[in-house]
Design a protein around this motif. Sequence first.
Motif, PDB file in Angstrom:
ATOM      1  N   ILE A   1       7.052  -1.501   9.040  1.00 14.31           N
ATOM      2  CA  ILE A   1       5.770  -0.813   8.832  1.00 14.31           C
ATOM      3  C   ILE A   1       5.689  -0.149   7.452  1.00 14.31           C
ATOM      4  O   ILE A   1       4.685   0.478   7.123  1.00 14.31           O
ATOM      5  CB  ILE A   1       5.523   0.258   9.912  1.00 14.31           C
ATOM      6  CG1 ILE A   1       6.509   1.426   9.758  1.00 14.31           C
ATOM      7  CG2 ILE A   1       5.597  -0.351  11.312  1.00 14.31           C
ATOM      8  CD1 ILE A   1       6.144   2.636  10.585  1.00 14.31           C
ATOM      9  N   ALA A   2       6.739  -0.300   6.644  1.00 11.51           N
ATOM     10  CA  ALA A   2       6.807   0.413   5.361  1.00 11.51           C
ATOM     11  C   ALA A   2       5.654   0.062   4.436  1.00 11.51           C
ATOM     12  O   ALA A   2       5.079   0.938   3.782  1.00 11.51           O
ATOM     13  CB  ALA A   2       8.136   0.128   4.674  1.00 11.51           C
ATOM     14  N   ARG A   3       5.290  -1.226   4.374  1.00  9.73           N
ATOM     15  CA  ARG A   3       4.230  -1.607   3.426  1.00  9.73           C
ATOM     16  C   ARG A   3       2.897  -0.981   3.805  1.00  9.73           C
ATOM     17  O   ARG A   3       2.144  -0.524   2.948  1.00  9.73           O
ATOM     18  CB  ARG A   3       4.094  -3.127   3.362  1.00  9.73           C
ATOM     19  CG  ARG A   3       3.073  -3.550   2.311  1.00  9.73           C
ATOM     20  CD  ARG A   3       3.076  -5.042   2.059  1.00  9.73           C
ATOM     21  NE  ARG A   3       2.131  -5.393   1.012  1.00  9.73           N
ATOM     22  CZ  ARG A   3       1.932  -6.623   0.563  1.00  9.73           C
ATOM     23  NH1 ARG A   3       2.648  -7.620   1.051  1.00  9.73           N
ATOM     24  NH2 ARG A   3       1.051  -6.865  -0.385  1.00  9.73           N
ATOM     25  N   ALA A   4       2.607  -0.963   5.104  1.00  9.25           N
ATOM     26  CA  ALA A   4       1.322  -0.416   5.550  1.00  9.25           C
ATOM     27  C   ALA A   4       1.226   1.081   5.294  1.00  9.25           C
ATOM     28  O   ALA A   4       0.136   1.618   5.105  1.00  9.25           O
ATOM     29  CB  ALA A   4       1.119  -0.707   7.034  1.00  9.25           C
ATOM     30  N   ARG A   5       2.372   1.764   5.287  1.00  6.91           N
ATOM     31  CA  ARG A   5       2.369   3.210   5.084  1.00  6.91           C
ATOM     32  C   ARG A   5       2.816   3.627   3.687  1.00  6.91           C
ATOM     33  O   ARG A   5       2.861   4.819   3.373  1.00  6.91           O
ATOM     34  CB  ARG A   5       3.274   3.889   6.128  1.00  6.91           C
ATOM     35  CG  ARG A   5       2.735   3.823   7.537  1.00  6.91           C
ATOM     36  CD  ARG A   5       3.615   4.576   8.516  1.00  6.91           C
ATOM     37  NE  ARG A   5       3.633   6.014   8.270  1.00  6.91           N
ATOM     38  CZ  ARG A   5       2.737   6.875   8.754  1.00  6.91           C
ATOM     39  NH1 ARG A   5       1.723   6.431   9.476  1.00  6.91           N
ATOM     40  NH2 ARG A   5       2.851   8.155   8.507  1.00  6.91           N
ATOM     41  N   HIS A   6       3.143   2.656   2.846  1.00  7.00           N
ATOM     42  CA  HIS A   6       3.603   2.998   1.500  1.00  7.00           C
ATOM     43  C   HIS A   6       2.440   3.554   0.673  1.00  7.00           C
ATOM     44  O   HIS A   6       1.336   3.003   0.692  1.00  7.00           O
ATOM     45  CB  HIS A   6       4.197   1.773   0.806  1.00  7.00           C
ATOM     46  CG  HIS A   6       4.928   2.108  -0.453  1.00  7.00           C
ATOM     47  ND1 HIS A   6       4.280   2.294  -1.650  1.00  7.00           N
ATOM     48  CD2 HIS A   6       6.246   2.322  -0.693  1.00  7.00           C
ATOM     49  CE1 HIS A   6       5.171   2.601  -2.590  1.00  7.00           C
ATOM     50  NE2 HIS A   6       6.370   2.621  -2.035  1.00  7.00           N
ATOM     51  N   PRO A   7       2.659   4.645  -0.058  1.00  6.06           N
ATOM     52  CA  PRO A   7       1.580   5.262  -0.826  1.00  6.06           C
ATOM     53  C   PRO A   7       0.995   4.369  -1.904  1.00  6.06           C
ATOM     54  O   PRO A   7      -0.144   4.567  -2.321  1.00  6.06           O
ATOM     55  CB  PRO A   7       2.247   6.501  -1.446  1.00  6.06           C
ATOM     56  CG  PRO A   7       3.714   6.242  -1.362  1.00  6.06           C
ATOM     57  CD  PRO A   7       3.904   5.425  -0.133  1.00  6.06           C
ATOM     58  N   GLY A   8       1.765   3.355  -2.347  1.00  7.90           N
ATOM     59  CA  GLY A   8       1.224   2.440  -3.346  1.00  7.90           C
ATOM     60  C   GLY A   8       0.050   1.650  -2.822  1.00  7.90           C
ATOM     61  O   GLY A   8      -0.727   1.075  -3.593  1.00  7.90           O
ATOM     62  N   ASN A   9      -0.108   1.598  -1.522  1.00  8.17           N
ATOM     63  CA  ASN A   9      -1.179   0.837  -0.882  1.00  8.17           C
ATOM     64  C   ASN A   9      -2.346   1.741  -0.473  1.00  8.17           C
ATOM     65  O   ASN A   9      -3.254   1.296   0.212  1.00  8.17           O
ATOM     66  CB  ASN A   9      -0.615   0.132   0.362  1.00  8.17           C
ATOM     67  CG  ASN A   9      -1.461  -1.032   0.820  1.00  8.17           C
ATOM     68  OD1 ASN A   9      -2.059  -1.724   0.017  1.00  8.17           O
ATOM     69  ND2 ASN A   9      -1.512  -1.247   2.121  1.00  8.17           N
ATOM     70  N   LEU A  10      -2.318   3.012  -0.905  1.00 11.63           N
ATOM     71  CA  LEU A  10      -3.274   3.995  -0.411  1.00 11.63           C
ATOM     72  C   LEU A  10      -3.999   4.718  -1.543  1.00 11.63           C
ATOM     73  O   LEU A  10      -3.476   4.823  -2.652  1.00 11.63           O
ATOM     74  CB  LEU A  10      -2.554   5.023   0.468  1.00 11.63           C
ATOM     75  CG  LEU A  10      -1.712   4.462   1.608  1.00 11.63           C
ATOM     76  CD1 LEU A  10      -0.801   5.546   2.167  1.00 11.63           C
ATOM     77  CD2 LEU A  10      -2.601   3.891   2.695  1.00 11.63           C
ATOM     78  N   LYS A  11      -5.181   5.208  -1.252  1.00 13.90           N
ATOM     79  CA  LYS A  11      -5.973   5.962  -2.223  1.00 13.90           C
ATOM     80  C   LYS A  11      -6.044   7.429  -1.801  1.00 13.90           C
ATOM     81  O   LYS A  11      -6.087   7.735  -0.613  1.00 13.90           O
ATOM     82  CB  LYS A  11      -7.393   5.396  -2.310  1.00 13.90           C
ATOM     83  CG  LYS A  11      -7.498   3.886  -2.484  1.00 13.90           C
ATOM     84  CD  LYS A  11      -6.987   3.446  -3.838  1.00 13.90           C
ATOM     85  CE  LYS A  11      -7.257   1.979  -4.087  1.00 13.90           C
ATOM     86  NZ  LYS A  11      -6.638   1.069  -3.132  1.00 13.90           N
TER      87      LYS A  11
END
Length: 340
Positions: free
Chosen positions: A87-97
């Motif tokens: 689940i790391a990619r979905a929760r990684h801050p690089g994927n978030l605004k």
Amino acid sequence: MSDDTSRHIKASMEPDIQSIVDRIKTGKATRIVVLTGAGISTGAGIPDFRSPNTGLYDKLAPLRLPYPEAIFHVNYFSHTPEPFYAIARARHPGNLKPTVTHAFLALLAKKNLLHFVFTQNIDGLEQDAGVPPDKVLWTHGNWKSQHCYKCKSSYPDDLMNKAIRTGEVPYCLDTGCGGAVKPDVVFFGQSLSAEFDEKEKEVLEADLMLVMGTSLRVAPCSRLPRLVRRGIPRVLINNEKAGDLGNRDDDVCILGSCDDGVRQLADALGWGEDLNDLWEEAVATKKNDQTFEGGPSLDECIEKLASSIKDKMKVSDGHKRMLENHLNSKFGHIITKGHG
């Protein structure tokens, strides 16, 4: 005076948003201390932990973990790191605004009103929104670096990013170690850094405290609001009551989403346009970093791992049946011979 009249007078005297606005505008609040939790990042697409049905712990049910928090427990990670990285990619801050709430913190800093932020989040979105790093303590660490869990060797950022994009577990590069690499976030079972004890005194210097998006169930951050001096307002912006917020005469509770709450406060202060401009700028800046753009959703990550686990179990069950049939056959043959 009747009881109804007494209750009406008390209710009319209870502090509200306007009392906080007046305090800020008159210069009585120039050292604002903030405590934040998962609720300030739900608007970025990160579910909180405990909300029924929508919270992360409920979403993890298909993985059949021994208990939901196990995915973030250091003992479980030491032998089974796969669920965390699934689940790391979905929760990684690089994927978030950054959210409007993150932008509000940056706005407080820009207006020289932000004294300090304690965040229980590991996403680092406060910094992405423009909050100076020296004004923030990531009490549970963040994703800025990573080390081998066993030998503590550092691990390259580019290889870590690759592991997160693929959902695979990164392992130590040192020959003979082979330990799983862990981002420098504080898991259950690990101690907070000594810096927390040092920075805790910042709460005593507050002339206003904002508590946003947290259930106040996790120590030691849960104790911070209680350290605020008597007579200093504490403002809770959260979906529901938390801790002892609301028990003091100066407390103000703004119930609802954090983004809605800070918009109410910003509008009352006449900062609505400034907040929107800062938020839009932060989101536009983050869009330039496409390292993790276009990744799978949290639900998709969980479903993929659950299917993988199910397939492995099917193979295991198949071998188990073959073995049982083989043993039954031999056992039955021995019985027959013994009684022949």
